[in-house]
Enzyme design. Structure first.
Site, PDB file in Angstrom:
ATOM      1  CE  LYS A 176      -1.892  -1.949   3.074  1.00 37.28           C
ATOM      2  NZ  LYS A 176      -2.676  -2.397   4.522  1.00 37.28           N
ATOM      3  CG  ASP A 212      -6.480  -5.449   7.547  1.00 39.73           C
ATOM      4  OD1 ASP A 212      -6.004  -6.558   6.921  1.00 39.73           O
ATOM      5  OD2 ASP A 212      -6.786  -4.313   6.637  1.00 39.73           O
TER       6      ASP A 212
HETATM    7  C1  GLC Z   1      -2.452  -5.449   2.702  1.00 34.83           C
HETATM    8  C2  GLC Z   1      -1.338  -6.176   3.079  1.00 34.83           C
HETATM    9  C3  GLC Z   1      -2.335  -7.436   3.712  1.00 34.83           C
HETATM   10  C4  GLC Z   1      -2.978  -6.476   4.519  1.00 34.83           C
HETATM   11  C5  GLC Z   1      -4.203  -5.529   3.307  1.00 34.83           C
HETATM   12  C6  GLC Z   1      -5.574  -5.054   3.764  1.00 34.83           C
HETATM   13  O1  GLC Z   1      -2.082  -6.647   0.772  1.00 34.83           O
HETATM   14  O2  GLC Z   1      -0.607  -6.899   2.740  1.00 34.83           O
HETATM   15  O3  GLC Z   1      -1.772  -7.401   5.103  1.00 34.83           O
HETATM   16  O4  GLC Z   1      -4.757  -7.595   4.984  1.00 34.83           O
HETATM   17  O5  GLC Z   1      -3.339  -5.074   2.441  1.00 34.83           O
HETATM   18  O6  GLC Z   1      -5.529  -4.138   4.228  1.00 34.83           O
END
Ligand code: GLC
Length: 498
Positions: A176, A212
Site C-alpha cells: 500500500k 486486519d
Molecule cells: C495489503 C496488506 C495486507 C492487508 C491488506 C488489507 O494487502 O499486505 O496485509 O491485509 O492490505 O489491508
C-alpha cells in the site's frame, strides 16, 4: 458526501444490467472491452489461485510462492468469555488509530482516536514511524487518564508478516502507501517496544500482532460461530481463513485440538509471478509502473481502493483524448495522478441507483459534483452516462475478481455453511459491491456450499482486543502454573528439610 451501505436498498442485478449495456459507440466499446471478462476467465482465475494457495502451503514450494499463505498463531475463534481492558493499534488502512476496548462477554465498549501519519513518515525511517506511533499512544493514554496503568496491547498491523509467535512478527515487505526504511525483515513488536522505551513515560506491552483480515474474522466470530473467512476490501485487499493443520506443511506449532489455524493468504500478491498477465490491461500496467511497489501486489492493484480511482482516471483520460468525453477538453485535476479518488467511483455509481429509483432530477447529481470538483468546465449528460459506465465496469471487475478469490477459498474449505466477515472502506461505501460479489459467488461456488457475506464492525480494534485477551489469559495461567510449580518445589524442599 456521507454514504452508508444498506443491503436492503441495493439494486437488483437485473436492473443494474441496464447501466452496463454496451454504449452504441463502437470506439468507446473497443477501448473499455479489456475490462469485461468472461465467466471462463473468472473460472481460470480461480483455478490459478487455487494452485498458488497450494504452493504457498507446501514446504518445498513456499519459498518461491507468490501467495505466501502466512500461518498466524491464532487458532481458536473466541468463545465470548473474553474480558478485560485493552489497548489496540490499527495501522495499515485509511487511518491510524489508537483504541481502548473493554470486553465483558458479549459486551464491547470502545473509544478510539484517529491520528494522522504524514506522508514523510510513511516514506521515512522505521525509527521515525515507531516514535510517532509511541507518541500517539502517549497522547491517547494521557487524554484518557490511563497513563500510569499497565494495559495489555494488541497491534493490528495490516502488512505481510511472518509470525514466529503471537507477539513476534517479521515484516516481509511493505505494501500500500508505506515504505519505511529499516523495518522489512525486522520484528515490529521489538521496534514498537524500543520506541516505547526510548520515551520512558508509558508502560505498554504488546501481547499480540494480528492482520486486519484476522481482526475482521475474530470480531465477527464473536457473535457468529459459522464465521471462518475474513476479507478486507479497503485501501488494500486480503483474505484469511481457517485451515486444517494437516494442509499446512509448514506448521511447527502444537498438535493439540482444534487442529486448525488461521492462514493469512496475502492474496494481494497473486499475479506477481505472471499468473494474471492474461487479464492485465494497459491501464493496470500503468498503475503498477507508477506505484511505489512496481511489480508487486498485482491482484490488489486490480481490486482495492488505493488504485481503483486511478484506473478510472486513466480510462477517462484515454476517452477524453480520443474526443469521446468533455469535448476533448480536460482539466489539470483530471490529468493529475491520484486525483480521481476512489470515493468518486462510489459517489458516481450511487447516482445510478438514484436514477433507477425514479429520482429523475437527481440522476447525475453526484456525477456532476465530481466533475465540478475536478474543475471540468463543460460536460453533457452523455459525458455523465459514459463516466458512470466506466466506473461500473471497473468496480464490477473488482467485485467479480474478489468473488473469484472468495469462491476459491470456499471451495477449498468444503464447509457446508460459512460466514465471510468483510470490512474495508471500498466494501462499506460502494453501493453495489456486495450485490455484485454475491451474484458472482453464486455462479462460482460449488453447489451445496452455503455462504453469507457479513459486514464486520471494527475488527481491527475488537479483533485485536479479543486475541490480546486470550494471550493475556494464557500468560496469566502460565505464570500461575509457574507459581504452582514454584510452590510445589518449595514445599518439596521444606519436606526434605524436615
Ligand atoms: C495489503 C496488506 C495486507 C492487508 C491488506 C488489507 O494487502 O499486505 O496485509 O491485509 O492490505 O489491508
Amino acid at each position: 458526501m456521507s454514504m452508508s451501505l444498506s443491503k436492503d436498498d441495493a439494486v437488483p442485478a437485473s436492473k443494474r444490467e441496464y447501466h452496463r449495456k454496451p454504449l452504441d459507440k463502437n470506439s468507446i466499446e473497443n477501448i473499455v472491452r479489456p475490462f469485461i471478462l468472461s465467466d471462463d476467465d473468472y473460472k481460470e482465475i480461480m483455478q490459478r489461485m487455487r494452485q498458488k494457495f497450494d504452493d504457498g502451503l507446501g514446504k518445498e514450494t513456499n519459498p518461491t510462492a507468490s501467495v505466501k499463505m502466512f500461518t498466524t498463531y491464532v487458532r481458536g475463534v473466541p468463545n465470548g468469555s473474553e474480558n478485560g481492558e485493552f489497548l489496540a493499534l490499527d495501522l495499515g488502512g485509511t487511518n491510524f488509530r489508537v483504541l481502548l476496548i473493554s470486553l465483558d462477554g458479549q459486551e464491547v465498549k470502545m473509544e478510539s482516536k484517529i491520528f494522522l501519519i504524514p506522508q514523510q513518515i510513511m516514506l521515512g525511517s522505521g525509527v521515525q514511524l515507531f516514535d510517532h506511533i509511541a507518541e500517539c499512544i502517549f497522547k491517547f493514554m494521557k487524554e484518557h487518564n490511563i497513563i500510569h496503568k499497565n494495559i495489555p496491547l494488541g497491534f493490528t498491523f495490516s502488512f505481510p508478516c511472518k509470525q514466529l509467535g503471537l507477539n513476534k512478527a517479521i515484516l516481509a515487505h511493505w505494501t500500500k502507501g508505506f515504505k519505511c526504511e529499516g523495518v522489512e525483515g525486522e520484528d515490529i513488536v521489538r521496534l514498537l517496544h524500543e520506541a516505547i522505551e526510548r520515551r520512558g513515560d508509558i508502560k505498554v506491552e504488546c501481547l499480540a500482532v494480528i492482520n486486519d483480515t484476522v481482526g475482521a474474522l475474530m470480531s465477527c466470530a464473536h457473535s457468529d460461530r459459522k464465521c471462518a473467512v475474513g476479507l478486507i476490501l479497503g485501501t488494500g485487499t486480503n483474505a484469511c481463513y481457517i485451515e486444517r493443520i494437516d494442509n499446512v506443511e509448514l506448521w511447527d506449532g502444537d498438535d493439540d485440538e482444534p487442529r486448525e489455524v488461521m492462514i493469512n493468504t496475502e492474496w494481494g500478491a497473486f499475479g506477481d509471478d505472471g499468473a494474471l498477465d492474461f487479464i492485465k490491461t494497459d491501464y493496470d500496467k500503468k498503475v503498477d509502473k507508477t506505484s511505489i511497489n512496481a511489480g508487486k501486489q498485482t491482484y490488489e492493484k486490480m481490486i482495492s481502493g488505493m488504485y481503483m480511482g486511478e484506473i478510472v482516471r486513466l480510462l477517462l483520460e484515454k476517452l477524453r483524448k480520443g474526443g469521446h468525453l468533455f469535448g476533448g477538453k480536460g482539466s489539470e485535476e483530471l490529468s493529475t495522478r491520484g486525483r480521481f479518488y476512489t470515493k468518486y467511483v462510489s459517489e458516481i455509481e450511487r447516482d445510478m441507483r438514484d436514477r433507477l429509483t425514479g429520482d429523475v432530477d437527481e440522476h447525475f447529481k453526484n456525477t456532476k459534483q465530481v466533475f465540478d470538483e475536478l474543475n471540468l468546465e463543460k460536460y453533457t449528460d452523455e459525458d455523465c452516462r459514459i463516466t458512470q459506465y466506466v466506473c461500473s465496469l471497473i468496480s464490477t471487475r473488482a467485485a467479480y475478481l474478489a468473488a473469484a478469490g472468495i469462491g476459491c477459498i470456499l471451495n477449498k474449505m468444503q464447509r457446508p455453511d460459512v460466514t465471510v466477515a468483510v470490512d474495508g472502506s471500498l466494501y462499506r461505501f460502494h453501493p453495489h459491491f456486495h450485490d455484485l460479489m454475491v451474484e458472482k459467488l453464486n455462479q462460482l461456488v460449488e453447489p451445496g456450499i452455503k455462504f453469507k457475506l457479513m459486514l464486520s464492525h471494527d475488527g481491527s480494534g475488537k479483533g485485536a482486543a479479543i486475541v490480546t485477551a486470550v494471550a493475556h489469559r494464557l500468560r496469566q495461567s502460565k505464570s500461575n502454573s509457574q507459581l504452582d510449580e514454584l510452590a510445589d518445589a518449595m514445599q518439596k524442599q521444606e519436606l526434605e528439610g524436615h
